[in-house]
Design an enzyme around this catalytic site. Sequence first.
Site, PDB file in Angstrom:
ATOM      1  N   GLU A 129      11.278  -6.950   0.382  1.00 37.27           N
ATOM      2  CA  GLU A 129      10.935  -8.285  -0.081  1.00 37.27           C
ATOM      3  C   GLU A 129       9.461  -8.299  -0.441  1.00 37.27           C
ATOM      4  O   GLU A 129       8.654  -7.658   0.235  1.00 37.27           O
ATOM      5  CB  GLU A 129      11.174  -9.299   1.043  1.00 37.27           C
ATOM      6  N   SER A 147      -8.031   5.813  12.972  1.00 43.72           N
ATOM      7  CA  SER A 147      -7.940   5.994  14.421  1.00 43.72           C
ATOM      8  C   SER A 147      -6.652   6.721  14.767  1.00 43.72           C
ATOM      9  O   SER A 147      -5.742   6.848  13.938  1.00 43.72           O
ATOM     10  CB  SER A 147      -8.000   4.650  15.146  1.00 43.72           C
ATOM     11  N   GLY A 160       0.842  -1.191   0.000  1.00 40.40           N
ATOM     12  CA  GLY A 160       0.000   0.000   0.000  1.00 40.40           C
ATOM     13  C   GLY A 160       0.868   1.229   0.000  1.00 40.40           C
ATOM     14  O   GLY A 160       2.055   1.152  -0.305  1.00 40.40           O
TER      15      GLY A 160
END
Lengths: 246, 246
Positions: free
Chosen positions: A129, A96, A58
């Site tokens: 990796e 959060s 991400g």
Amino acid sequence: MNSQETESSFLENYNIHEFDIPLTSVDMTIFTIEDDTLKILLVKRAQFPSKGEWALPGGFINLKADDTLNDTVSRKLKEKTGVEISHLEQVATYGSASRDPRGWSVTISYMALISNNNITLTADESSEEVVWLPIEEIQKNYQLAFDHSTILAECYQRLKSKVQYTSLPINLLPNTFTLSELQKTFELILGYGIEKKSFRRRLLAADIIAETGEMRVGSNRPAKLYCPKSSSKEHLFQRSIEGPRE
Amino acid sequence: MNSQETESSFLENYNIHEFDIPLTSVDMTIFTIEDDTLKILLVKRAQFPSKGEWALPGGFINLKADDTLNDTVSRKLKEKTGVEISHLEQVATYGSASRDPRGWSVTISYMALISNNNITLTADESSEEVVWLPIEEIQKNYQLAFDHSTILAECYQRLKSKVQYTSLPINLLPNTFTLSELQKTFELILGYGIEKKSFRRRLLAADIIAETGEMRVGSNRPAKLYCPKSSSKEHLFQRSIEGPRE
DNA sequence: GTAATAGTGTCTATAAGACACTATTGA
DNA sequence: TCAATAGTGTCTTATAGACACTATTAC
């Protein structure tokens, strides 16, 4: 506030950096099938925070390069896998004060399905990796960075539940496949066997796959090859697969 | 980068304001039933941008006051409606450079269901008017601020689709109700009539509501009153309502 | 009694599961 | 021939829809 103010003068004086706003990122659970096993892509983080830990791929939105959230996700997917994604779906958003040590943060999670045809995984500066790992093994033996274990579990749940009433697993297979191969894919995700006749009846009645005319040959009776008809990679069946009766 | 760096020294030097990050907000589609009509809550914006336009209620995360995204949404819901929400569900997240003139922005949308029992709507500094409007009328005659028409449509779609296989509409009714009232609620959302016997069979077989012992009296045969059993406000039925046959 | 709404009995229709059966290939 | 997998025929089961029927109240 000046009652004469117009929208354009308001915007001229608006400075986003005056406000406390959360960090915002995307995270992806990318599924594929390898060795008759459902696997997902994990990266080992090369940078702080959580350096050295396994995480979902991400990253942050690039405000210059990305016009939409979808651009962000597509860019990240290309960077890691280098292939076209067959199915991409937004799953949930988590926010959060505590999920990231850098401060209040929000992440939007996506689930992607890809066929395991000759993919070359590529690491980038943020990951040292990149690997495919069986999802069952990750859930049993891996503690992922941040709240990624939760995110992963929710994406897996979404996939499992959609298998019951959609044709999604077609997206995990190459462009041609046999009905037996497709059934095996459904069963892998569901976690139990399906009655062969019911499965074939269901798929063929839906009219979402077409015979290619070719056959898959082996050391037994050859099987018809099918390919997905257009617009049929997320067919909704009227009724769900119910599973074995007692 | 210093190879001796630790996670804590990294975090000490981390300044969120060095980065370009998007504005992040929440928006809510709050459904209720009033006069046998499905309505949602809209606010007239009191501030720029889109001052004077109708919009979904929502707002920015308060990094100090809110620990989680859910806190943000609960706080906003309380501010507008002052009542406990019966059902709250995250629906989707929208992010792009163009959806808000202030710059790259992300909004997380929620759908809420509440019973229309004596609610007093309250405006705040960001909205000069707060009203319940029939959803069909909004979709026909209103152009909402930002991309709120799209967000609303997606929440409405989610509600319609969940009515087919869940018990969600129970959350739109007061704590006791008759089966006919519940059926009318389902029909309002589905947009078509349901067979009375099928509906009752389905609801009673699910074992999610209990007779209160009381009756609703009127100028006809009194009807049994029911109340939801615990944990049954989002029961999943195995099969969907199919609708009338041809 | 009637009007109105609550509530039931029981038929059909649809699509899933069960399971035994036949078909076609390689060796 | 046999082993292995592809593919079919057909019965049972579960649950939805259709629709006529009965029940209970106010008037």
